[in-house]
Write an enzyme that holds these catalytic residues in place. Structure first.
Site, PDB file in Angstrom:
ATOM      1  N   CYS A   4       0.937  -1.111   0.339  1.00  0.00           N
ATOM      2  CA  CYS A   4      -0.437   0.075   0.083  1.00  0.00           C
ATOM      3  C   CYS A   4       0.851   1.260   0.004  1.00  0.00           C
ATOM      4  CB  CYS A   4      -0.623   0.044   1.378  1.00  0.00           C
ATOM      5  SG  CYS A   4      -1.648   1.455   1.317  1.00  0.00           S
ATOM      6  N   CYS A   7       0.920   3.642   3.086  1.00  0.00           N
ATOM      7  CA  CYS A   7       1.437   2.551   3.991  1.00  0.00           C
ATOM      8  C   CYS A   7       2.784   2.874   3.606  1.00  0.00           C
ATOM      9  CB  CYS A   7       1.284   1.673   4.417  1.00  0.00           C
ATOM     10  SG  CYS A   7      -0.671   0.694   5.729  1.00  0.00           S
ATOM     11  N   ASP A  30      -0.837  16.534  -0.785  1.00  0.00           N
ATOM     12  CA  ASP A  30      -0.953  15.827  -2.064  1.00  0.00           C
ATOM     13  C   ASP A  30      -0.573  16.038  -3.171  1.00  0.00           C
ATOM     14  OD1 ASP A  30      -4.073  14.471  -3.501  1.00  0.00           O
ATOM     15  OD2 ASP A  30      -2.459  14.788  -5.138  1.00  0.00           O
ATOM     16  N   ASN A  87     -13.542  10.084  -0.825  1.00  0.00           N
ATOM     17  CA  ASN A  87     -13.531   9.586  -1.936  1.00  0.00           C
ATOM     18  C   ASN A  87     -13.215   8.192  -1.320  1.00  0.00           C
ATOM     19  OD1 ASN A  87     -13.605  11.014  -3.962  1.00  0.00           O
ATOM     20  ND2 ASN A  87     -11.132  10.980  -4.123  1.00  0.00           N
ATOM     21  N   HIS A 100      -8.343   8.114   3.147  1.00  0.00           N
ATOM     22  CA  HIS A 100      -7.599   9.395   3.012  1.00  0.00           C
ATOM     23  C   HIS A 100      -8.866  10.340   2.887  1.00  0.00           C
ATOM     24  CE1 HIS A 100      -7.656   8.026  -0.537  1.00  0.00           C
ATOM     25  NE2 HIS A 100      -7.834   9.103  -1.462  1.00  0.00           N
ATOM     26  N   HIS A 102      -9.471  14.132   1.486  1.00  0.00           N
ATOM     27  CA  HIS A 102      -8.822  15.330   0.776  1.00  0.00           C
ATOM     28  C   HIS A 102      -9.085  16.665   1.368  1.00  0.00           C
ATOM     29  CE1 HIS A 102      -7.880  12.931  -2.943  1.00  0.00           C
ATOM     30  NE2 HIS A 102      -8.895  12.123  -2.569  1.00  0.00           N
TER      31      HIS A 102
HETATM   32  P1  5GP Z   1      -7.960   9.265  -4.393  1.00  0.00           P
HETATM   33  O1  5GP Z   1      -8.660   9.687  -5.356  1.00  0.00           O
HETATM   34  O2  5GP Z   1      -8.122   7.965  -4.144  1.00  0.00           O
HETATM   35  O3  5GP Z   1      -9.492   9.967  -4.296  1.00  0.00           O
HETATM   36  O4  5GP Z   1      -6.876   9.917  -3.772  1.00  0.00           O
HETATM   37  C1  5GP Z   1      -5.054  10.024  -4.063  1.00  0.00           C
HETATM   38  C2  5GP Z   1      -4.814  11.247  -3.943  1.00  0.00           C
HETATM   39  O5  5GP Z   1      -3.258  10.162  -3.974  1.00  0.00           O
HETATM   40  C3  5GP Z   1      -4.607  11.830  -5.126  1.00  0.00           C
HETATM   41  O6  5GP Z   1      -5.241  13.496  -5.311  1.00  0.00           O
HETATM   42  C4  5GP Z   1      -3.162  11.721  -5.979  1.00  0.00           C
HETATM   43  O7  5GP Z   1      -3.206  12.780  -6.625  1.00  0.00           O
HETATM   44  C5  5GP Z   1      -2.355  11.207  -4.189  1.00  0.00           C
HETATM   45  N1  5GP Z   1      -1.246  10.583  -4.765  1.00  0.00           N
HETATM   46  C6  5GP Z   1      -0.941   9.539  -5.099  1.00  0.00           C
HETATM   47  N2  5GP Z   1      -0.059   9.591  -5.117  1.00  0.00           N
HETATM   48  C7  5GP Z   1       0.772  10.108  -4.416  1.00  0.00           C
HETATM   49  C8  5GP Z   1       1.995  10.210  -3.772  1.00  0.00           C
HETATM   50  O8  5GP Z   1       2.930   9.411  -4.086  1.00  0.00           O
HETATM   51  N3  5GP Z   1       2.165  11.339  -2.984  1.00  0.00           N
HETATM   52  C9  5GP Z   1       1.681  11.871  -2.417  1.00  0.00           C
HETATM   53  N4  5GP Z   1       1.256  12.992  -1.461  1.00  0.00           N
HETATM   54  N5  5GP Z   1       0.115  11.853  -3.294  1.00  0.00           N
HETATM   55  C10 5GP Z   1      -0.174  11.675  -3.950  1.00  0.00           C
HETATM   56 ZN    ZN Z   2      -2.515   1.272   3.910  1.00  0.00          ZN
END
Ligand code: 5GP
Ligand code: ZN
Length: 114
Positions: A4, A7, A30, A87, A100, A102
């Site tokens: 993950c 994680c 992000d 989400n 998570h 946002h």
């Molecule tokens: P989801 O679409 O699952 O709600 O949001 C995932 C978020 O994680 C996205 O906004 C994406 O930009 C962010 N994200 C993906 N990979 C990484 C990473 O390696 N580091 C950071 N800081 N954010 C990430």
């Molecule tokens: Zn995890």
């Protein structure tokens, strides 16, 4: 969870720009910000999504909102306002399967769905 991404961020195996940390919660910027302020707040414990929340995790979610409030205060956007988005699952557009929250802010946000 071993594979993950979030994680790995908790363990420091993947770097992140941290903005808040306590025993149970981590917040970091992000990597692909959708607004001038875009912070992700996660539980250190691996919980796959909001749909996977157990009864025993509910207090932790309350603490996350407390941390969000504190972050907004410390980073100076509490007064102006912000939006919190979770989400969940396929229809919710969740891409990283580790719960998570946002935090979005720093401008008047558009695309209001509700
Ligand atoms: P989801 O679409 O699952 O709600 O949001 C995932 C978020 O994680 C996205 O906004 C994406 O930009 C962010 N994200 C993906 N990979 C990484 C990473 O390696 N580091 C950071 N800081 N954010 C990430
Ligand atoms: Zn995890």
């Amino acid at each position: 969870m071993e594979d993950c991404l979030f994680c790995k961020i908790v363990k420091g195996e993947v770097p992140s720009t941290k903005v808040y940390e306590d025993e149970e919660i981590l917040a970091f910027k992000d990597i692909n910000p959708a607004a001038p302020i875009h912070i992700l707040v996660i539980t250190k414990k691996h919980i796959e999504s909001l749909a996977h929340l157990e009864k025993e995790d509910e207090a932790l979610v309350g603490k996350i909102y407390g941390a969000i409030n504190q972050i907004a205060e410390e980073h100076g956007f509490k007064e102006k306002g912000y939006r919190v988005i979770v989400n969940c699952g396929k229809d919710g557009g969740q891409e990283v399967m580790h719960l998570h929250f946002h935090i979005l802010g720093g401008k008047k946000l558009g695309e209001k769905i509700v």
